[in-house]
Design a protein around this motif. Structure first.
Motif, PDB file in Angstrom:
ATOM      1  N   ALA A  21       0.864  -1.184   0.000  1.00 22.30           N
ATOM      2  CA  ALA A  21       0.000   0.000   0.000  1.00 22.30           C
ATOM      3  C   ALA A  21       0.901   1.234   0.000  1.00 22.30           C
ATOM      4  CB  ALA A  21      -0.907   0.010   1.218  1.00 22.30           C
ATOM      5  N   LEU A  22       0.552   2.218  -0.815  1.00 24.61           N
ATOM      6  CA  LEU A  22       1.289   3.486  -0.877  1.00 24.61           C
ATOM      7  C   LEU A  22       0.340   4.611  -0.472  1.00 24.61           C
ATOM      8  CD1 LEU A  22       3.643   5.371  -1.746  1.00 24.61           C
ATOM      9  CD2 LEU A  22       2.681   5.314  -4.062  1.00 24.61           C
ATOM     10  N   ILE A  23       0.742   5.387   0.541  1.00 23.48           N
ATOM     11  CA  ILE A  23      -0.062   6.519   1.003  1.00 23.48           C
ATOM     12  C   ILE A  23       0.820   7.757   0.932  1.00 23.48           C
ATOM     13  CG2 ILE A  23      -1.456   7.441   2.893  1.00 23.48           C
ATOM     14  CD1 ILE A  23      -1.657   4.558   3.967  1.00 23.48           C
ATOM     15  N   SER A  24       0.461   8.718   0.084  1.00 24.97           N
ATOM     16  CA  SER A  24       1.346   9.865  -0.166  1.00 24.97           C
ATOM     17  C   SER A  24       0.574  11.183  -0.157  1.00 24.97           C
ATOM     18  CB  SER A  24       2.077   9.688  -1.505  1.00 24.97           C
ATOM     19  OG  SER A  24       1.150   9.493  -2.561  1.00 24.97           O
ATOM     20  N   GLY A  33       9.387   7.804  -7.217  1.00 25.91           N
ATOM     21  CA  GLY A  33      10.361   6.788  -6.834  1.00 25.91           C
ATOM     22  C   GLY A  33       9.747   5.434  -6.601  1.00 25.91           C
ATOM     23  N   PHE A  34       8.574   5.406  -5.961  1.00 22.25           N
ATOM     24  CA  PHE A  34       7.919   4.135  -5.675  1.00 22.25           C
ATOM     25  C   PHE A  34       7.528   3.417  -6.960  1.00 22.25           C
ATOM     26  CE2 PHE A  34       4.308   1.405  -4.659  1.00 22.25           C
ATOM     27  CZ  PHE A  34       4.756   0.753  -3.528  1.00 22.25           C
ATOM     28  N   GLU A  35       7.051   4.181  -7.924  1.00 19.58           N
ATOM     29  CA  GLU A  35       6.598   3.560  -9.172  1.00 19.58           C
ATOM     30  C   GLU A  35       7.749   2.969  -9.977  1.00 19.58           C
ATOM     31  OE1 GLU A  35       4.303   6.698 -10.873  1.00 19.58           O
ATOM     32  OE2 GLU A  35       2.672   6.446  -9.396  1.00 19.58           O
ATOM     33  N   VAL A  36       8.961   3.506  -9.801  1.00 23.08           N
ATOM     34  CA  VAL A  36      10.134   2.908 -10.456  1.00 23.08           C
ATOM     35  C   VAL A  36      10.351   1.497  -9.920  1.00 23.08           C
ATOM     36  CG1 VAL A  36      12.641   3.024 -10.702  1.00 23.08           C
ATOM     37  CG2 VAL A  36      11.271   5.106 -10.951  1.00 23.08           C
ATOM     38  N   THR A  37      10.316   1.351  -8.589  1.00 28.59           N
ATOM     39  CA  THR A  37      10.487   0.025  -7.991  1.00 28.59           C
ATOM     40  C   THR A  37       9.303  -0.878  -8.304  1.00 28.59           C
ATOM     41  OG1 THR A  37      11.763   0.988  -6.178  1.00 28.59           O
ATOM     42  CG2 THR A  37      10.866  -1.206  -5.813  1.00 28.59           C
ATOM     43  N   GLU A  38       8.124  -0.309  -8.291  1.00 31.99           N
ATOM     44  CA  GLU A  38       6.922  -1.096  -8.594  1.00 31.99           C
ATOM     45  C   GLU A  38       7.047  -1.781  -9.955  1.00 31.99           C
ATOM     46  OE1 GLU A  38       2.084  -0.426  -9.323  1.00 31.99           O
ATOM     47  OE2 GLU A  38       3.364   1.248  -8.687  1.00 31.99           O
ATOM     48  N   LYS A  39       7.536  -1.035 -10.943  1.00 34.13           N
ATOM     49  CA  LYS A  39       7.679  -1.602 -12.283  1.00 34.13           C
ATOM     50  C   LYS A  39       8.886  -2.526 -12.378  1.00 34.13           C
ATOM     51  CE  LYS A  39       5.489   2.366 -14.538  1.00 34.13           C
ATOM     52  NZ  LYS A  39       5.712   3.537 -15.435  1.00 34.13           N
ATOM     53  N   ALA A  40      10.013  -2.091 -11.819  1.00 37.58           N
ATOM     54  CA  ALA A  40      11.257  -2.860 -11.951  1.00 37.58           C
ATOM     55  C   ALA A  40      11.178  -4.191 -11.228  1.00 37.58           C
ATOM     56  CB  ALA A  40      12.429  -2.049 -11.433  1.00 37.58           C
ATOM     57  N   ARG A  41      10.528  -4.217 -10.052  1.00 39.89           N
ATOM     58  CA  ARG A  41      10.475  -5.434  -9.242  1.00 39.89           C
ATOM     59  C   ARG A  41       9.105  -6.096  -9.251  1.00 39.89           C
ATOM     60  NH1 ARG A  41      15.208  -5.327  -5.769  1.00 39.89           N
ATOM     61  NH2 ARG A  41      14.287  -7.002  -4.528  1.00 39.89           N
ATOM     62  N   LYS A  42       8.211  -5.521 -10.071  1.00 39.90           N
ATOM     63  CA  LYS A  42       6.856  -6.075 -10.220  1.00 39.90           C
ATOM     64  C   LYS A  42       6.175  -6.245  -8.849  1.00 39.90           C
ATOM     65  CE  LYS A  42       7.689  -8.441 -14.622  1.00 39.90           C
ATOM     66  NZ  LYS A  42       8.966  -7.744 -14.898  1.00 39.90           N
ATOM     67  N   LEU A  43       6.183  -5.173  -8.081  1.00 35.09           N
ATOM     68  CA  LEU A  43       5.530  -5.205  -6.771  1.00 35.09           C
ATOM     69  C   LEU A  43       4.031  -5.442  -6.925  1.00 35.09           C
ATOM     70  CD1 LEU A  43       7.168  -2.197  -4.864  1.00 35.09           C
ATOM     71  CD2 LEU A  43       7.924  -4.577  -4.951  1.00 35.09           C
ATOM     72  N   ASP A  44       3.479  -6.145  -5.993  1.00 35.70           N
ATOM     73  CA  ASP A  44       2.031  -6.362  -5.949  1.00 35.70           C
ATOM     74  C   ASP A  44       1.427  -5.226  -5.125  1.00 35.70           C
ATOM     75  OD1 ASP A  44      -0.538  -7.252  -5.926  1.00 35.70           O
ATOM     76  OD2 ASP A  44      -0.150  -9.094  -4.785  1.00 35.70           O
ATOM     77  N   VAL A  45       1.020  -4.160  -5.794  1.00 39.27           N
ATOM     78  CA  VAL A  45       0.481  -2.973  -5.120  1.00 39.27           C
ATOM     79  C   VAL A  45      -1.038  -3.066  -5.110  1.00 39.27           C
ATOM     80  CG1 VAL A  45       0.403  -0.457  -5.067  1.00 39.27           C
ATOM     81  CG2 VAL A  45       2.469  -1.624  -5.879  1.00 39.27           C
ATOM     82  N   VAL A  46      -1.621  -3.184  -3.923  1.00 43.14           N
ATOM     83  CA  VAL A  46      -3.070  -3.417  -3.803  1.00 43.14           C
ATOM     84  C   VAL A  46      -3.833  -2.166  -3.403  1.00 43.14           C
ATOM     85  CG1 VAL A  46      -2.764  -5.869  -3.287  1.00 43.14           C
ATOM     86  CG2 VAL A  46      -2.803  -4.204  -1.403  1.00 43.14           C
ATOM     87  N   ARG A  57      -5.828  -2.278   4.615  1.00 46.07           N
ATOM     88  CA  ARG A  57      -6.061  -3.569   5.271  1.00 46.07           C
ATOM     89  C   ARG A  57      -7.082  -4.400   4.502  1.00 46.07           C
ATOM     90  NH1 ARG A  57      -8.990  -4.535  11.133  1.00 46.07           N
ATOM     91  NH2 ARG A  57      -8.499  -6.745  11.335  1.00 46.07           N
ATOM     92  N   GLN A  58      -8.156  -3.784   4.087  1.00 43.94           N
ATOM     93  CA  GLN A  58      -9.204  -4.502   3.350  1.00 43.94           C
ATOM     94  C   GLN A  58      -8.694  -5.014   2.009  1.00 43.94           C
ATOM     95  OE1 GLN A  58     -12.253  -1.471   3.290  1.00 43.94           O
ATOM     96  NE2 GLN A  58     -13.223  -2.235   5.173  1.00 43.94           N
ATOM     97  N   ALA A  59      -7.699  -4.317   1.441  1.00 41.87           N
ATOM     98  CA  ALA A  59      -7.112  -4.754   0.166  1.00 41.87           C
ATOM     99  C   ALA A  59      -6.084  -5.862   0.368  1.00 41.87           C
ATOM    100  CB  ALA A  59      -6.468  -3.567  -0.540  1.00 41.87           C
TER     101      ALA A  59
END
Length: 387
Positions: free
Chosen positions: A173-176, A188-201, A221-223
């Motif tokens: 979860a990203l809260i900004s 910055g977060f989106e660079v890692t999200e794409k490079a490491r294929k993070l599961d962002v819910v 939490r619900q996600a």
């Protein structure tokens, strides 16, 4: 004839003076160099500004105890802007035009520095900025401004990647925040999200100054989020971590910016901060460098000031040290152009309090020191380097 020659000599002297920058040596006498520093010293942001001034004072006391800079003692003029951009502009003008300082060891926070940017650029005064910064301060390069630090997006990128390595397979979860600071966090977060294929819910953007994060944390939490990047500045991160604790999510690793890497934040988080991490280019106070700085501060400052030291004290000290070195290299002929020219040639300068030496070039006025992973320790109320 003699009178005519005298007039010609006087005219020549005036012309020679006019050929020099009028303010090039302001703040410099045979025995003294006057420097300025503008930070928040009142209100909540004083949590960052006052410790910064403590670090600068340590650097000044140290250099003066060694005889000054080429025989000249350094005197500081500290200006409080209350973290209000309009006051920053007024304060910078006062320091330059009324106090006649030779250089600035800080230009306050991100929004504040941006507000004063045009005044500082037009003045040509050498500036070392080490408290906070936005991309506008260093990109494109401004001739007279040098930034000791790194880009916020890079911190977010490296921190989220480090946490993904330590806690693989987590749902994020990203809260900004809804401002430039938040934009840099998301970048910055989106660079890692794409490079490491993070599961962002879950992703949420909150309004600057928000204090209640129950809705954002509940949505995460619900996600099914099992890792959080809390993109707040100070109190926002505390509120998010405490809300995670309230919902029983104490095993969730949380990444926060180094801006919140101060003991007061760890104290406010309490045991809820046991899984909070950050990335920083400043040596942790529990490291050999951090301990050595504390001992140095004890030699020059009252015990009450030593107790207030945190990472912004170390950046204030480091920035002043780099500026002093550039000034020292000018010898007795201390001018703005010489100082700026020497800052452009600073290479692998060891400040003793950062993770790596400082270097600048004419095309790179952002020092970009090495980042290391730190973890909050509620028992010591410090962020400590992860071994």
């Amino acid at each position: 004839m003699n009178r005519r020659l005298a007039n010609l000599a006087l005219l020549g002297a005036l012309c020679a003076g006019a050929a020099l920058p009028a303010a090039a040596q302001q703040g410099v006498t045979d025995t003294e160099i006057v420097l300025g520093d503008i930070v928040p010293m009142t209100g909540p942001p004083a949590l960052l500004g006052v410790p910064h001034t403590i670090g600068v004072r340590v650097a000044v006391a140290e250099v003066n105890a060694a005889g000054g800079i080429n025989g000249r003692k350094v005197r500081m003029v500290f200006e409080d802007d209350g973290y209000v951009p309009s006051r920053t502009v007024q304060g910078v003008r006062k320091l330059i035009n009324s106090d006649k300082v030779f250089a600035l060891t800080c230009m306050s926070g991100s929004a504040q520095g941006q507000a004063a940017l045009s005044v500082i650029r037009q003045s040509g005064i050498p500036v070392m900025n080490s408290l906070s910064f936005s991309d506008d301060v260093h990109t494109p390069v401004t001739k007279n401004i040098f930034v000791l630090g790194t880009r916020h997006p890079l911190v977010t990128e490296q921190l989220s990647a480090a946490l993904d390595t330590r806690y693989p397979g987590r749902k994020w979860a990203l809260i900004s925040q809804d401002d430039e600071y938040g934009e840099m966090t998301r970048e910055g977060f989106e660079v890692t999200e794409k490079a490491r294929k993070l599961d962002v819910v879950s992703k949420a953007i909150y309004k600057k100054g928000q204090t209640d994060f129950s809705a954002e944390i509940l949505r995460a939490r619900q996600a099914g989020a099992t890792a959080v990047y809390a993109g707040g500045v100070l109190s926002e991160n505390v509120a998010m971590v405490k809300e995670l604790e309230r919902l029983g999510m104490t095993d969730v690793p949380v990444g926060i910016s180094y801006v919140a890497q101060v003991p007061a934040i760890v104290k406010l988080m309490g045991n809820a901060g046991a899984n909070v991490y950050t990335m920083d280019y400043v040596a942790s106070l529990d490291s050999d460098k951090g301990k050595a700085f504390i001992e140095k501060a004890k030699q020059h400052l009252p015990a009450a000031d030593v107790e207030r030291i945190h990472r912004f004290s170390l950046t204030g000290y480091a920035g002043a040290k780099v500026l002093f070195e550039a000034m020292r290299q000018c010898g007795r002929e201390l001018t703005w152009d010489c100082t700026i020219g020497n800052l452009n040639k600073i290479k692998d300068f060891e400040t003793g309090v950062l993770n790596s030496p400082v270097s600048f070039t004419p095309t790179q006025h952002l020092s970009m020191p090495e980042l290391k992973l730190l973890k909050a320790n509620p028992a010591t109320m410090q962020f400590e380097q992860v071994k």
